[in-house]
Structure formats: C-alpha cells, structure tokens
Design a protein around this motif. Sequence first.
Motif, PDB file in Angstrom:
ATOM      1  N   TYR A   1      50.408  41.939  26.922  1.00  0.00           N
ATOM      2  CA  TYR A   1      50.253  43.383  26.745  1.00  0.00           C
ATOM      3  C   TYR A   1      49.894  43.662  25.292  1.00  0.00           C
ATOM      4  CZ  TYR A   1      55.106  43.557  24.910  1.00  0.00           C
ATOM      5  OH  TYR A   1      56.253  43.363  24.192  1.00  0.00           O
TER       6      TYR A   1
ATOM      7  N   HIS B   1      45.334  48.506  37.688  1.00  0.00           N
ATOM      8  CA  HIS B   1      44.181  47.613  37.775  1.00  0.00           C
ATOM      9  C   HIS B   1      43.738  47.516  39.234  1.00  0.00           C
ATOM     10  CE1 HIS B   1      41.588  44.205  36.779  1.00  0.00           C
ATOM     11  NE2 HIS B   1      42.119  43.534  37.782  1.00  0.00           N
TER      12      HIS B   1
ATOM     13  N   ARG C   1      48.361  48.581  27.188  1.00  0.00           N
ATOM     14  CA  ARG C   1      47.519  47.854  28.144  1.00  0.00           C
ATOM     15  C   ARG C   1      48.183  46.565  28.601  1.00  0.00           C
ATOM     16  NH1 ARG C   1      41.554  46.980  26.211  1.00  0.00           N
ATOM     17  NH2 ARG C   1      41.489  49.159  26.918  1.00  0.00           N
ATOM     18  N   TYR C   2      48.265  46.398  29.925  1.00  0.00           N
ATOM     19  CA  TYR C   2      48.659  45.152  30.573  1.00  0.00           C
ATOM     20  C   TYR C   2      47.426  44.622  31.304  1.00  0.00           C
ATOM     21  CZ  TYR C   2      53.715  45.790  29.915  1.00  0.00           C
ATOM     22  OH  TYR C   2      54.981  45.920  29.378  1.00  0.00           O
ATOM     23  N   PRO C   3      46.692  43.671  30.734  1.00  0.00           N
ATOM     24  CA  PRO C   3      45.466  43.200  31.371  1.00  0.00           C
ATOM     25  C   PRO C   3      45.691  42.762  32.820  1.00  0.00           C
ATOM     26  CG  PRO C   3      45.602  42.340  29.149  1.00  0.00           C
ATOM     27  CD  PRO C   3      46.918  43.010  29.431  1.00  0.00           C
ATOM     28  N   GLU C   4      44.794  43.240  33.678  1.00  0.00           N
ATOM     29  CA  GLU C   4      44.798  42.935  35.112  1.00  0.00           C
ATOM     30  C   GLU C   4      46.029  43.449  35.844  1.00  0.00           C
ATOM     31  OE1 GLU C   4      43.845  38.870  35.959  1.00  0.00           O
ATOM     32  OE2 GLU C   4      42.016  38.918  34.763  1.00  0.00           O
TER      33      GLU C   4
ATOM     34  N   VAL D   1      41.258  46.667  34.199  1.00  0.00           N
ATOM     35  CA  VAL D   1      41.960  46.606  32.917  1.00  0.00           C
ATOM     36  C   VAL D   1      41.620  45.271  32.255  1.00  0.00           C
ATOM     37  CG1 VAL D   1      44.171  46.778  31.729  1.00  0.00           C
ATOM     38  CG2 VAL D   1      43.806  48.031  33.874  1.00  0.00           C
ATOM     39  N   PRO D   2      40.886  45.296  31.146  1.00  0.00           N
ATOM     40  CA  PRO D   2      40.330  44.055  30.594  1.00  0.00           C
ATOM     41  C   PRO D   2      41.329  43.232  29.791  1.00  0.00           C
ATOM     42  CG  PRO D   2      39.703  45.906  29.222  1.00  0.00           C
ATOM     43  CD  PRO D   2      40.449  46.487  30.402  1.00  0.00           C
ATOM     44  N   HIS D   3      40.986  41.967  29.580  1.00  0.00           N
ATOM     45  CA  HIS D   3      41.783  41.066  28.755  1.00  0.00           C
ATOM     46  C   HIS D   3      41.336  41.157  27.299  1.00  0.00           C
ATOM     47  CE1 HIS D   3      44.779  38.607  30.801  1.00  0.00           C
ATOM     48  NE2 HIS D   3      44.061  38.762  31.881  1.00  0.00           N
ATOM     49  N   ARG D   4      41.492  42.332  26.720  1.00  0.00           N
ATOM     50  CA  ARG D   4      41.226  42.500  25.292  1.00  0.00           C
ATOM     51  C   ARG D   4      42.115  43.613  24.753  1.00  0.00           C
ATOM     52  NH1 ARG D   4      36.475  44.972  27.484  1.00  0.00           N
ATOM     53  NH2 ARG D   4      36.401  47.211  27.014  1.00  0.00           N
ATOM     54  N   ARG D   5      42.292  43.613  23.455  1.00  0.00           N
ATOM     55  CA  ARG D   5      43.153  44.599  22.810  1.00  0.00           C
ATOM     56  C   ARG D   5      42.499  45.975  22.850  1.00  0.00           C
ATOM     57  NH1 ARG D   5      42.862  39.899  20.335  1.00  0.00           N
ATOM     58  NH2 ARG D   5      44.767  38.765  19.793  1.00  0.00           N
TER      59      ARG D   5
ATOM     60  N   GLU E   1      47.129  50.145  32.835  1.00  0.00           N
ATOM     61  CA  GLU E   1      46.920  50.684  31.495  1.00  0.00           C
ATOM     62  C   GLU E   1      47.472  52.103  31.454  1.00  0.00           C
ATOM     63  OE1 GLU E   1      43.405  49.733  29.107  1.00  0.00           O
ATOM     64  OE2 GLU E   1      42.883  51.862  29.288  1.00  0.00           O
TER      65      GLU E   1
END
Length: 316
Positions: free
Chosen positions: A64, A97, A76-79, A42-46, A82
């Motif tokens: 998020y 993730h 989405r919750y990065p890392e 789960v990436p760190h982007r919108r 999702e």
Amino acid sequence: MSGVAYRYRAHGLGIVSDVELPLPPGDGASDVTLRLGGAVDVPHRRPDGTPLAELSREGGRLFYALARAGERTVLRYPELAEFTGDADLADVTAHPHRGADPGLLPVLASGTLLAVHLLLRRHLVLHASAVEAEGRALAFVGASGMGKSTLAAALCGAGCGLVADDVLRVDPAGADGFVVHPGSTESRLRPNARQLADSAPSSAVRPTADGRLALRPGTHADGPLPLTACVVPRPSREAADVVLRRVPPSRALLWLCRFPRVLGWSDPSSLGHTFQALGDLVERVPLFEATVPWGPPFRPEIPARLLEALAEPARV
C-alpha cells in the motif's frame, strides 16, 4: 451518497458510509463520509504527490501507499482498492479494483483508512485491541500475529465487553490519565483461534475476505473509557501460568514505537506528535509484558488469571 447510507459512531467519529462496516451504529454530525465509487484498475505504482506512508511486501512489491498532492490524498492498495479524498481523508470515495473481492472494502475501510484519518488529524492511534472490565479499558498492544485479538476475544468470552479491535484511539483526559474510544464491534481471529468462536451463536460469527473469522461478542462498550493498562502479549506454548512484568516508561516508549498501526508512516509532523503522545501515555499508564499460556486448545481459566494478575497490589 449512493444507495443505502449506514451511520456509525466509532473512534469518537461520526461516520456515514455507502459500505456496511463492523462499527457501532450512531447518528448526528458526520466527521467522515465514505462513498462507494466504480470499480477501476488499481495500479502497482505509488500515487502522485508527497509520500506519507508506504509498505512493500517481501521482494519489493508494493502493498500500500499513501500520498498527498495539494488538497487530494490517496490511499492505494494495488489490485485491491483505492481510497481518494480530501487532505485528511474525511470525505472519501472508495474504488474497488476490478475483479477484487468486495468483502475487502469493509476490512480496509474500518481498519487502515480510519487509522490514517485519525493520524492525519493528530490523534494517538495504537495498534491494539481493547476490552472493558469493571468500567475501565485494558489494551492489548502489538504487531500483527502477537495475539491481541485472540486475548480480547477470550476475555469477552469470559464476560468482558469489547471496546475495539486492531485500531484504538487514545486521548488524554486531564493530568492523570487517558481514555479510549469504542471502535470495531468484532474481533478478527486467525484460523488457529477458531475454538474461541465455538460457543458463540452462528449469527455472531462470519468469515472475512482476508481469511479471518469475525466474532461479535455479546457486549460492546458504549462510550469512552479510562485506560487502566497496556499489555504486550507474549504467547507461549510452554508457559504454565500467566506471568506479568512491568516495563519501565523509557523502555515502554520504545516498545510502543515498534508497533505502529500504519506501518511505513513517514509524515514528519504527525510522527513527532505521535512520539510525544506516546511519551505522555507511558508516564501515566502502565505497560506490561504478559507471558500467556497459548493454544489451541485455549485454557478457559486464562482470562481470569490475567485479570487477577493485573489486579494484584501495586500492579497499576
């Protein structure tokens, strides 16, 4: 669905889930379906699409984000995880993730995911914990860390029933009031409130993946209840007794707007609906600011004192 299908009835919704959730059991038609998908990065982007909500941590790192592209909506919750589904997240697949604690999925699904679904369906959602006392509901409203779950757990320990923790659906009920719907079957307590779980059976207490302590009370509401009052807690280590102050409707509306369950919400149409619904709520249901003596240690007489103060003539 894959594996075991759990069925729940919470927030006025029929829920079928691959993931076990801390919600009341139920049957009948399903309003929300939650499938468990495979682990992904789960990436760190919108997410792609029109932003509906977004929250970043200190330093600007994304915590998020919620976005819609056509009939596809992504939370989405990065890392962490999702959730991907249809327009209002009624049919959802959860992807943890890779390497994340699987215990986070029930926390996120029973909290933010259901709150987002209700908001997208134009329901009023309070950031509140609520208890049942004498056939009516009392809601503790506020931001994270203000003592909502702690007060609810304390009152449940004194004989009240739990209605919901952290997410509270509120519906109008005719010209005179509002009703709330049962939600979570557990109160999630911060470490400094562990004392409230000391007398509970071990089977009613468990640690959660986000570092809290989940306490399941002996009694849980089994249907919608009229809402008698909203209370904003003001914990105080210096206070000697419970002190209530009724907040005028105009200020009560501003206060409730400060405590959204989903921070960073930006969808214009649902924002407008929520504002109007909160305005109706404060005209019909009193809101109090409550200064409450705080622990640890937590004084056992405080729940009764709070209920007595609310029951004084002309309070509600």
